[in-house]
Design an enzyme around this catalytic site. Structure first.
Site, PDB file in Angstrom:
ATOM      1  N   ASP A  57      12.240   0.352   1.303  1.00 57.39           N
ATOM      2  CA  ASP A  57      12.572   0.688  -0.091  1.00 57.39           C
ATOM      3  C   ASP A  57      14.076   0.620  -0.357  1.00 57.39           C
ATOM      4  O   ASP A  57      14.503   0.663  -1.517  1.00 57.39           O
ATOM      5  CB  ASP A  57      12.059   2.095  -0.435  1.00 57.39           C
ATOM      6  CG  ASP A  57      10.547   2.114  -0.605  1.00 57.39           C
ATOM      7  OD1 ASP A  57       9.935   1.036  -0.653  1.00 57.39           O
ATOM      8  OD2 ASP A  57       9.984   3.222  -0.688  1.00 57.39           O
ATOM      9  N   ARG A 110      -0.407   2.140  -6.909  1.00 62.76           N
ATOM     10  CA  ARG A 110      -1.143   2.117  -5.650  1.00 62.76           C
ATOM     11  C   ARG A 110      -1.459   3.523  -5.114  1.00 62.76           C
ATOM     12  O   ARG A 110      -2.539   3.767  -4.592  1.00 62.76           O
ATOM     13  CB  ARG A 110      -0.335   1.337  -4.610  1.00 62.76           C
ATOM     14  CG  ARG A 110      -1.051   1.161  -3.291  1.00 62.76           C
ATOM     15  CD  ARG A 110      -0.310   0.183  -2.409  1.00 62.76           C
ATOM     16  NE  ARG A 110      -0.841   0.152  -1.060  1.00 62.76           N
ATOM     17  CZ  ARG A 110      -1.839  -0.634  -0.661  1.00 62.76           C
ATOM     18  NH1 ARG A 110      -2.414  -1.455  -1.510  1.00 62.76           N
ATOM     19  NH2 ARG A 110      -2.252  -0.604   0.590  1.00 62.76           N
ATOM     20  N   CYS A 133       3.249  -2.305  -7.195  1.00 63.36           N
ATOM     21  CA  CYS A 133       4.223  -3.385  -7.211  1.00 63.36           C
ATOM     22  C   CYS A 133       3.655  -4.622  -6.513  1.00 63.36           C
ATOM     23  O   CYS A 133       2.989  -4.507  -5.483  1.00 63.36           O
ATOM     24  CB  CYS A 133       5.482  -2.966  -6.459  1.00 63.36           C
ATOM     25  SG  CYS A 133       6.482  -1.779  -7.354  1.00 63.36           S
ATOM     26  N   ARG A 149      -0.959  -6.251   0.270  1.00 65.04           N
ATOM     27  CA  ARG A 149      -1.223  -4.819   0.353  1.00 65.04           C
ATOM     28  C   ARG A 149      -2.716  -4.464   0.400  1.00 65.04           C
ATOM     29  O   ARG A 149      -3.257  -3.848  -0.524  1.00 65.04           O
ATOM     30  CB  ARG A 149      -0.536  -4.094  -0.809  1.00 65.04           C
ATOM     31  CG  ARG A 149       0.945  -4.357  -0.841  1.00 65.04           C
ATOM     32  CD  ARG A 149       1.634  -3.581  -1.925  1.00 65.04           C
ATOM     33  NE  ARG A 149       2.145  -2.314  -1.444  1.00 65.04           N
ATOM     34  CZ  ARG A 149       2.776  -1.433  -2.215  1.00 65.04           C
ATOM     35  NH1 ARG A 149       2.939  -1.666  -3.475  1.00 65.04           N
ATOM     36  NH2 ARG A 149       3.227  -0.315  -1.718  1.00 65.04           N
ATOM     37  N   PRO A 150      -3.403  -4.851   1.457  1.00 65.28           N
ATOM     38  CA  PRO A 150      -4.826  -4.512   1.570  1.00 65.28           C
ATOM     39  C   PRO A 150      -5.045  -3.022   1.875  1.00 65.28           C
ATOM     40  O   PRO A 150      -4.084  -2.277   2.075  1.00 65.28           O
ATOM     41  CB  PRO A 150      -5.297  -5.377   2.743  1.00 65.28           C
ATOM     42  CG  PRO A 150      -4.083  -5.748   3.504  1.00 65.28           C
ATOM     43  CD  PRO A 150      -2.903  -5.589   2.611  1.00 65.28           C
ATOM     44  N   VAL A 151      -6.331  -2.619   1.918  1.00 60.97           N
ATOM     45  CA  VAL A 151      -6.635  -1.205   2.167  1.00 60.97           C
ATOM     46  C   VAL A 151      -7.542  -1.039   3.393  1.00 60.97           C
ATOM     47  O   VAL A 151      -8.203  -0.028   3.544  1.00 60.97           O
ATOM     48  CB  VAL A 151      -7.285  -0.532   0.925  1.00 60.97           C
ATOM     49  CG1 VAL A 151      -6.294  -0.423  -0.205  1.00 60.97           C
ATOM     50  CG2 VAL A 151      -8.539  -1.280   0.478  1.00 60.97           C
ATOM     51  N   ARG A 201       9.360   4.056 -13.355  1.00 60.88           N
ATOM     52  CA  ARG A 201       8.314   4.544 -12.453  1.00 60.88           C
ATOM     53  C   ARG A 201       8.904   5.464 -11.393  1.00 60.88           C
ATOM     54  O   ARG A 201       8.229   6.392 -10.943  1.00 60.88           O
ATOM     55  CB  ARG A 201       7.624   3.364 -11.752  1.00 60.88           C
ATOM     56  CG  ARG A 201       6.657   2.607 -12.640  1.00 60.88           C
ATOM     57  CD  ARG A 201       5.831   1.662 -11.814  1.00 60.88           C
ATOM     58  NE  ARG A 201       5.359   2.324 -10.609  1.00 60.88           N
ATOM     59  CZ  ARG A 201       5.029   1.712  -9.484  1.00 60.88           C
ATOM     60  NH1 ARG A 201       5.094   0.418  -9.394  1.00 60.88           N
ATOM     61  NH2 ARG A 201       4.621   2.397  -8.429  1.00 60.88           N
ATOM     62  N   LYS A 230       9.885  11.044  -5.057  1.00 55.16           N
ATOM     63  CA  LYS A 230       8.708  10.409  -5.655  1.00 55.16           C
ATOM     64  C   LYS A 230       7.633  10.187  -4.600  1.00 55.16           C
ATOM     65  O   LYS A 230       6.466  10.486  -4.809  1.00 55.16           O
ATOM     66  CB  LYS A 230       9.072   9.045  -6.273  1.00 55.16           C
ATOM     67  CG  LYS A 230       7.859   8.288  -6.779  1.00 55.16           C
ATOM     68  CD  LYS A 230       8.164   6.873  -7.215  1.00 55.16           C
ATOM     69  CE  LYS A 230       8.040   5.863  -6.105  1.00 55.16           C
ATOM     70  NZ  LYS A 230       6.671   5.443  -5.769  1.00 55.16           N
ATOM     71  N   ASN A 231       8.035   9.655  -3.445  1.00 56.19           N
ATOM     72  CA  ASN A 231       7.031   9.313  -2.439  1.00 56.19           C
ATOM     73  C   ASN A 231       6.433  10.541  -1.757  1.00 56.19           C
ATOM     74  O   ASN A 231       5.460  10.432  -1.019  1.00 56.19           O
ATOM     75  CB  ASN A 231       7.619   8.374  -1.381  1.00 56.19           C
ATOM     76  CG  ASN A 231       7.723   6.951  -1.897  1.00 56.19           C
ATOM     77  OD1 ASN A 231       7.366   6.667  -3.037  1.00 56.19           O
ATOM     78  ND2 ASN A 231       8.213   6.053  -1.061  1.00 56.19           N
ATOM     79  N   LEU A 268      -6.928  -0.377   6.498  1.00 57.04           N
ATOM     80  CA  LEU A 268      -6.655   0.755   7.389  1.00 57.04           C
ATOM     81  C   LEU A 268      -7.298   2.042   6.863  1.00 57.04           C
ATOM     82  O   LEU A 268      -7.822   2.854   7.625  1.00 57.04           O
ATOM     83  CB  LEU A 268      -5.137   0.975   7.536  1.00 57.04           C
ATOM     84  CG  LEU A 268      -4.488   0.302   8.745  1.00 57.04           C
ATOM     85  CD1 LEU A 268      -4.709  -1.186   8.744  1.00 57.04           C
ATOM     86  CD2 LEU A 268      -2.991   0.612   8.786  1.00 57.04           C
TER      87      LEU A 268
HETATM   88  C1  UD1 Z   1       4.550   3.622   0.939  1.00 57.27           C
HETATM   89  C2  UD1 Z   1       5.582   3.947  -0.122  1.00 57.27           C
HETATM   90  C3  UD1 Z   1       6.435   2.721  -0.449  1.00 57.27           C
HETATM   91  C4  UD1 Z   1       7.033   2.156   0.836  1.00 57.27           C
HETATM   92  C5  UD1 Z   1       5.971   1.934   1.903  1.00 57.27           C
HETATM   93  C6  UD1 Z   1       6.538   1.541   3.262  1.00 57.27           C
HETATM   94  C7  UD1 Z   1       4.683   5.710  -1.508  1.00 57.27           C
HETATM   95  C8  UD1 Z   1       4.137   6.112  -2.825  1.00 57.27           C
HETATM   96  N1  UD1 Z   1       4.923   4.398  -1.331  1.00 57.27           N
HETATM   97  O1  UD1 Z   1       3.689   2.629   0.407  1.00 57.27           O
HETATM   98  O2  UD1 Z   1       7.460   3.109  -1.343  1.00 57.27           O
HETATM   99  O3  UD1 Z   1       7.647   0.917   0.548  1.00 57.27           O
HETATM  100  O4  UD1 Z   1       5.208   3.147   2.109  1.00 57.27           O
HETATM  101  O5  UD1 Z   1       7.478   2.483   3.690  1.00 57.27           O
HETATM  102  O6  UD1 Z   1       4.912   6.514  -0.639  1.00 57.27           O
HETATM  103  N2  UD1 Z   1      -1.211  -2.304   4.967  1.00 57.27           N
HETATM  104  C9  UD1 Z   1      -2.339  -3.004   5.327  1.00 57.27           C
HETATM  105  N3  UD1 Z   1      -3.550  -2.377   5.234  1.00 57.27           N
HETATM  106  C10 UD1 Z   1      -3.682  -1.096   4.804  1.00 57.27           C
HETATM  107  C11 UD1 Z   1      -2.512  -0.374   4.449  1.00 57.27           C
HETATM  108  C12 UD1 Z   1      -1.288  -1.015   4.549  1.00 57.27           C
HETATM  109  O7  UD1 Z   1      -2.258  -4.165   5.735  1.00 57.27           O
HETATM  110  O8  UD1 Z   1      -4.812  -0.597   4.730  1.00 57.27           O
HETATM  111  C13 UD1 Z   1       0.125  -2.961   5.079  1.00 57.27           C
HETATM  112  C14 UD1 Z   1       0.849  -3.126   3.769  1.00 57.27           C
HETATM  113  O9  UD1 Z   1       0.399  -4.257   3.057  1.00 57.27           O
HETATM  114  C15 UD1 Z   1       2.281  -3.232   4.244  1.00 57.27           C
HETATM  115  C16 UD1 Z   1       2.330  -2.300   5.449  1.00 57.27           C
HETATM  116  O10 UD1 Z   1       0.963  -2.102   5.822  1.00 57.27           O
HETATM  117  O11 UD1 Z   1       2.552  -4.549   4.654  1.00 57.27           O
HETATM  118  C17 UD1 Z   1       2.953  -0.941   5.195  1.00 57.27           C
HETATM  119  O12 UD1 Z   1       2.452  -0.407   3.997  1.00 57.27           O
HETATM  120  P1  UD1 Z   1       2.234   1.158   3.754  1.00 57.27           P
HETATM  121  O13 UD1 Z   1       3.087   1.936   4.700  1.00 57.27           O
HETATM  122  O14 UD1 Z   1       0.774   1.430   3.747  1.00 57.27           O
HETATM  123  O15 UD1 Z   1       2.817   1.301   2.285  1.00 57.27           O
HETATM  124  P2  UD1 Z   1       2.323   2.277   1.144  1.00 57.27           P
HETATM  125  O16 UD1 Z   1       1.770   3.510   1.733  1.00 57.27           O
HETATM  126  O17 UD1 Z   1       1.494   1.516   0.172  1.00 57.27           O
END
Ligand code: UD1
Length: 423
Positions: free
Chosen positions: A310, A96, A120, A125-127, A402, A22-23, A129
């Site tokens: 996960d 997301r 979830c 989970r900010p954006v 999902r 899935k990922n 980065l």
């Molecule tokens: C992906 C995976 C999810 C997995 C996660 C961590 C998919 C579809 N999802 O989610 O299953 O649990 O990686 O292995 O592949 N963060 C920030 N700012 C940002 C981006 C991230 O603070 O701009 C934080 C997040 O809140 C979190 C950490 O970074 O605490 C890691 O998250 P991230 O690796 O980005 O997770 P996803 O890519 O959303």
């Protein structure tokens, strides 16, 4: 609404085929937006999340079409034109990963409007980065009315992007955007998850010039255009891990076909310490649960190659009945313990101290009604239900749908008493 019912206590035995990841499939489908040619993805899982993403891509003007059945199945994505550069709240808020279209749209069309994501509820989970990375590549970005509005006049430019910590999604997006930017991009603190490497290989097959896949530093030389490709998706190590834990929890003996022990990463040594036997067989990975209670085995989640966040919840499922006290530390997401109160309904003894769950193993769990709270938590309840004596009813199974393909079919085929019914 559907619910899943499990009558626990059956040992699992036989074979389970592990689905495509899935990922990996989600970012791979997103990568289809980078080219006007057809991207063929094979071995893809059929999931609610892939259907949601297909709708996001269609809204942007792409054709998305599933083909075949069973191992030969796949999906074609073709974005001949980007008819729209706007990804709406209606779809992006459901998942997301659909936010990730921001990178390819901006790289190809030089402008994008993408709703802030949902997904979830496992933390804030900010954006930041993503946005800081794209801004370093020359994008003008503002966030207004719940949308990210980005423009890059004359196109994105290669840049140095130093992530302050590892993010899987931000690595995907910046790697895709940089593939179509002018000049060289260097990404430091890049994610090394096997799914990132899989996407990188697909991008390379599309003509991208990426060095350093699987390391913390990626160097990408932008190219003018990318072509279509034919790519087979890597298997789902998270689904495989959940099945391995379900087998261990029922003292079962099952071969997971299509993967090997290495695919489980840091889960494999943790399972061995817990007393689970793992053996690479010609057709897959044989998993044999301990005949008595598993040993309490501490884990801490970390970016790859550390223990996958996960798999934290499913591992806790197994530890509920371990011999001893297990400390489980979650360092990736700040709110990923919602399964704890549901496991408690089944009789688990778990307390929380900040980022650590302390699981005191109990002899037995007992079936009860429980509620799925997020994607990975939901599979933990399945594992716990398989272990428990009596009947467990899991509501809100849309979380499960999902990310786990036909889970009740796969588990019944190896002897579990599990079925779906309308509540
Ligand atoms: C992906 C995976 C999810 C997995 C996660 C961590 C998919 C579809 N999802 O989610 O299953 O649990 O990686 O292995 O592949 N963060 C920030 N700012 C940002 C981006 C991230 O603070 O701009 C934080 C997040 O809140 C979190 C950490 O970074 O605490 C890691 O998250 P991230 O690796 O980005 O997770 P996803 O890519 O959303």
């Amino acid at each position: 609404m559907d619910e899943i019912v499990i009558s626990g206590g059956r040992k699992l035995s036989g074979e389970i085929a592990v689905s495509g990841s899935k990922n990996a499939v989600l970012p791979l489908m997103v990568a289809g937006l980078l080219t006007d040619e057809k991207l063929t993805l094979r071995g893809t899982p059929r999931l609610a999340d892939t259907r949601t993403l297909a709708n996001v891509l269609r809204e942007l003007g792409a054709e998305v079409e599933e083909f075949g059945q069973g191992p030969g199945e796949g999906v074609n994505v073709q974005a001949a034109d980007l008819a729209s550069t706007r990804a709406s709240y209606e779809w992006v808020s459901k998942m997301r990963a659909s936010f990730w279209v921001l990178g390819p749209i901006l790289a190809r069309a030089h402008e994008a409007q993408v709703s802030l994501p949902g997904g979830c509820a496992i933390g804030t989970r900010p954006v930041d980065l993503y946005l800081n990375g794209l801004a370093a590549m020359g994008a003008d970005i503002n966030v207004e009315g719940g949308y990210v509005n980005a423009t890059a006049q004359g196109g994105l430019k290669g840049a140095r992007v130093d992530f302050p910590f590892v993010s899987v999604g931000a690595t995907h997006v910046l790697m895709m955007a940089a593939s179509l930017a002018k000049g060289e991009t260097v990404i430091t603190n890049a994610a090394t998850e096997p799914e990132v490497v899989d996407v990188g290989h697909c991008l390379q097959a599309m003509g991208a010039r990426i060095d350093g896949l699987g390391t913390r530093s990626l160097t990408i030389q932008g190219v003018e255009r990318l072509s279509g490709a034919d790519h087979t998706v890597t298997r789902d190590r998270i689904e495989a891990g959940a099945f391995a834990l379900a087998v261990a929890a029922t003292a079962g003996d099952v071969t997971l076909t299509g993967i090997d022990e290495a695919a489980l990463g840091a889960l494999a040594p943790a399972m061995r310490l817990a007393g689970v036997a793992l053996r690479d067989a010609p057709d897959g990975l044989q998993v044999k649960g301990p005949s008595g209670r598993p040993q309490a085995t501490p884990i801490t989640t970390e970016p790859y190659p550390g223990f996958a966040t996960d798999l934290q919840a499913p591992f806790m499922g197994l530890m509920c009945c371990a011999d001893g006290v297990t400390r489980i530390r979650e360092t990736i997401f700040e709110n990923r313990f919602m399964h704890v109160q549901e496991l408690a309904r089944l009789g688990a003894d778990i307390s929380l101290e900040g980022d650590t769950a302390i699981v005191t193993g109990v002899e037995k769990l007992y079936g009860a009604p429980v509620m799925a709270t997020d994607l990975r938590a939901s599979v933990t309840l399945v594992i716990a239900g398989l272990m428990a004596e009596g009947e467990t009813r899991i509501s809100r199974v849309y979380h499960l749908d999902r990310g786990y393909e036909r889970i009740e079919e796969k588990l019944s085929a190896v002897g579990a008493q599990i079925w779906r019914q309308s509540a």
